[in-house]
Write a protein that holds these residues in place. Structure first.
Motif, PDB file in Angstrom:
ATOM      1  N   GLU A  77      78.029  64.683  48.921  1.00 50.64           N
ATOM      2  CA  GLU A  77      78.682  63.463  49.406  1.00 50.64           C
ATOM      3  C   GLU A  77      79.138  63.901  50.931  1.00 50.64           C
ATOM      4  N   GLU A  78      79.648  62.919  51.688  1.00 54.34           N
ATOM      5  CA  GLU A  78      80.343  62.966  52.953  1.00 54.34           C
ATOM      6  C   GLU A  78      81.321  64.103  52.953  1.00 54.34           C
ATOM      7  N   ASP A  79      82.081  64.234  52.022  1.00 60.22           N
ATOM      8  CA  ASP A  79      83.394  64.918  52.164  1.00 60.22           C
ATOM      9  C   ASP A  79      83.069  66.398  52.061  1.00 60.22           C
ATOM     10  N   GLY A  80      81.775  66.929  51.850  1.00 61.70           N
ATOM     11  CA  GLY A  80      81.297  68.401  52.269  1.00 61.70           C
ATOM     12  C   GLY A  80      81.680  69.128  51.064  1.00 61.70           C
ATOM     13  N   LYS A  81      81.891  68.653  49.916  1.00 65.18           N
ATOM     14  CA  LYS A  81      82.117  69.568  48.883  1.00 65.18           C
ATOM     15  C   LYS A  81      80.648  69.618  47.831  1.00 65.18           C
ATOM     16  N   PHE A  82      80.604  70.764  47.508  1.00 63.89           N
ATOM     17  CA  PHE A  82      79.269  71.084  47.065  1.00 63.89           C
ATOM     18  C   PHE A  82      79.491  71.702  45.326  1.00 63.89           C
ATOM     19  N   ASP A  83      78.354  71.398  44.635  1.00 67.06           N
ATOM     20  CA  ASP A  83      78.778  72.021  43.214  1.00 67.06           C
ATOM     21  C   ASP A  83      78.476  73.523  43.203  1.00 67.06           C
ATOM     22  N   GLU A  84      79.348  74.362  42.616  1.00 62.92           N
ATOM     23  CA  GLU A  84      78.984  75.622  42.216  1.00 62.92           C
ATOM     24  C   GLU A  84      77.896  76.004  41.841  1.00 62.92           C
ATOM     25  N   GLU A  85      76.933  75.191  41.036  1.00 67.35           N
ATOM     26  CA  GLU A  85      75.621  75.231  40.824  1.00 67.35           C
ATOM     27  C   GLU A  85      74.744  75.490  41.856  1.00 67.35           C
ATOM     28  N   GLN A  86      74.898  74.829  42.890  1.00 66.31           N
ATOM     29  CA  GLN A  86      74.043  74.659  44.326  1.00 66.31           C
ATOM     30  C   GLN A  86      74.213  75.836  44.989  1.00 66.31           C
ATOM     31  N   TYR A  87      75.448  76.305  45.011  1.00 66.17           N
ATOM     32  CA  TYR A  87      75.522  77.663  45.593  1.00 66.17           C
ATOM     33  C   TYR A  87      74.837  78.841  44.825  1.00 66.17           C
ATOM     34  N   ILE A  88      74.965  78.624  43.594  1.00 71.85           N
ATOM     35  CA  ILE A  88      74.489  79.905  42.594  1.00 71.85           C
ATOM     36  C   ILE A  88      72.836  79.797  42.803  1.00 71.85           C
ATOM     37  N   ALA A  89      72.202  78.492  42.922  1.00 73.69           N
ATOM     38  CA  ALA A  89      70.834  78.280  43.208  1.00 73.69           C
ATOM     39  C   ALA A  89      70.110  78.859  44.330  1.00 73.69           C
ATOM     40  N   TYR A  90      71.185  78.195  45.429  1.00 75.38           N
ATOM     41  CA  TYR A  90      70.522  78.940  46.757  1.00 75.38           C
ATOM     42  C   TYR A  90      70.623  80.192  46.934  1.00 75.38           C
ATOM     43  N   ASN A  91      71.725  80.979  46.521  1.00 82.16           N
ATOM     44  CA  ASN A  91      71.995  82.434  46.729  1.00 82.16           C
ATOM     45  C   ASN A  91      70.820  83.051  45.743  1.00 82.16           C
ATOM     46  N   SER A  92      70.460  82.803  44.677  1.00 84.42           N
ATOM     47  CA  SER A  92      69.801  83.197  43.730  1.00 84.42           C
ATOM     48  C   SER A  92      68.127  83.343  44.496  1.00 84.42           C
ATOM     49  N   LEU A  93      68.042  82.187  45.216  1.00 82.54           N
ATOM     50  CA  LEU A  93      66.656  81.914  45.806  1.00 82.54           C
ATOM     51  C   LEU A  93      66.457  82.862  47.084  1.00 82.54           C
ATOM     52  N   MET A  94      67.562  82.903  47.835  1.00 84.34           N
ATOM     53  CA  MET A  94      67.515  83.905  48.785  1.00 84.34           C
ATOM     54  C   MET A  94      67.478  85.369  48.404  1.00 84.34           C
ATOM     55  N   GLN A  95      68.100  85.720  47.374  1.00 87.11           N
ATOM     56  CA  GLN A  95      67.974  87.169  46.968  1.00 87.11           C
ATOM     57  C   GLN A  95      66.437  87.281  46.499  1.00 87.11           C
ATOM     58  N   LYS A  96      66.142  86.355  45.913  1.00 82.14           N
ATOM     59  CA  LYS A  96      64.483  86.833  45.329  1.00 82.14           C
ATOM     60  C   LYS A  96      63.647  86.266  46.115  1.00 82.14           C
ATOM     61  N   TRP A  97      63.903  85.769  47.416  1.00 82.22           N
ATOM     62  CA  TRP A  97      62.777  85.056  48.218  1.00 82.22           C
ATOM     63  C   TRP A  97      61.538  86.088  48.460  1.00 82.22           C
ATOM     64  N   GLU A  98      61.579  87.233  48.508  1.00 81.99           N
ATOM     65  CA  GLU A  98      60.618  88.089  48.639  1.00 81.99           C
ATOM     66  C   GLU A  98      59.473  88.131  47.543  1.00 81.99           C
ATOM     67  N   GLN A  99      59.887  87.880  46.428  1.00 81.47           N
ATOM     68  CA  GLN A  99      58.784  87.634  45.374  1.00 81.47           C
ATOM     69  C   GLN A  99      58.638  86.111  45.035  1.00 81.47           C
ATOM     70  N   ILE A 100      59.582  85.357  45.240  1.00 81.58           N
ATOM     71  CA  ILE A 100      59.194  83.921  45.117  1.00 81.58           C
ATOM     72  C   ILE A 100      58.101  83.371  45.867  1.00 81.58           C
ATOM     73  N   GLN A 101      58.382  83.788  47.339  1.00 86.86           N
ATOM     74  CA  GLN A 101      57.207  83.246  48.063  1.00 86.86           C
ATOM     75  C   GLN A 101      55.855  83.563  47.838  1.00 86.86           C
ATOM     76  N   TYR A 102      55.636  84.476  47.290  1.00 87.94           N
ATOM     77  CA  TYR A 102      54.234  84.830  46.855  1.00 87.94           C
ATOM     78  C   TYR A 102      53.875  84.406  45.573  1.00 87.94           C
ATOM     79  N   SER A 103      54.837  84.141  44.709  1.00 92.08           N
ATOM     80  CA  SER A 103      54.628  83.776  43.558  1.00 92.08           C
ATOM     81  C   SER A 103      54.321  82.268  43.291  1.00 92.08           C
ATOM     82  N   ILE A 104      54.699  81.422  44.294  1.00 89.07           N
ATOM     83  CA  ILE A 104      54.405  80.245  44.237  1.00 89.07           C
ATOM     84  C   ILE A 104      53.134  79.610  44.767  1.00 89.07           C
ATOM     85  N   LEU A 105      52.139  80.703  45.254  1.00 90.16           N
ATOM     86  CA  LEU A 105      50.840  80.445  45.840  1.00 90.16           C
ATOM     87  C   LEU A 105      49.865  79.981  44.884  1.00 90.16           C
ATOM     88  N   GLN A 106      49.959  80.594  43.838  1.00 96.56           N
ATOM     89  CA  GLN A 106      49.051  80.495  42.668  1.00 96.56           C
ATOM     90  C   GLN A 106      49.255  79.145  42.016  1.00 96.56           C
TER      91      GLN A 106
END
Length: 155
Positions: A39-68
């Motif tokens: 929303e416009e108030d700029g407040k995000f869900d804790e789950e959003q932070y967790i999902a994004y941080n997890s993606l960034m931490q595992k990006w090295e593996q994820i980027q190749y695992s999505i190709l198949q």
């Protein structure tokens, strides 16, 4: 309106929060739109932070695992359209993830609202050579491909 979020960085609000950033994807730099549902108030869900941080931490593996899964989706779509029998230059026969990599460009990472799924939820969007209009989208749940389809799958 702009905010500077401690996790997502400097974001601008226009029907949702976003910023452009550069990320490496399979050995190449990609300019992507990072889109965070909120929303416009700029407040995000804790789950959003967790999902994004997890993606960034595992990006090295994820980027190749999505190709198949993308290659599988392409082959299935090509077959459903009959282009495995009737030639179509937009749908050439390909067999490898290296070949599919030549046909896609990473364009977006979407962090949806945190309460839709129980799992960590991320959308990834691509432009692709075979469907310029609809593009390609992935939905990742807990960093695993859950769905592949048009870009709207990811949004």
């Amino acid at each position: 309106m702009k905010i500077n979020d401690t996790v997502f960085g400097e974001l601008e609000y226009e029907y949702g929060w976003s910023r452009y950033t550069t990320i490496e994807f399979c050995g190449k730099e990609a300019e992507v739109a990072l889109m965070i549902k909120g929303e416009e108030d700029g407040k995000f869900d804790e789950e959003q932070y967790i999902a994004y941080n997890s993606l960034m931490q595992k990006w090295e593996q994820i980027q190749y695992s999505i190709l198949q899964p993308i290659l599988n989706y392409y082959k299935q779509t090509r077959h459903e359209l009959g282009y495995d029998i009737d030639h179509n230059e937009n749908y050439p026969e390909i067999e490898t993830t290296d070949q599919i990599l030549e046909m896609i460009n990473l364009v977006g990472i979407v962090v949806p609202y945190g309460d839709i799924y129980d799992e960590r939820d991320i959308g990834i969007t691509f432009d692709c050579t075979w469907d310029i209009e609809n593009g390609l989208g992935l939905r990742l749940l807990n960093e695993q491909v859950n769905e592949v389809g048009y870009q709207d799958v990811a949004i």
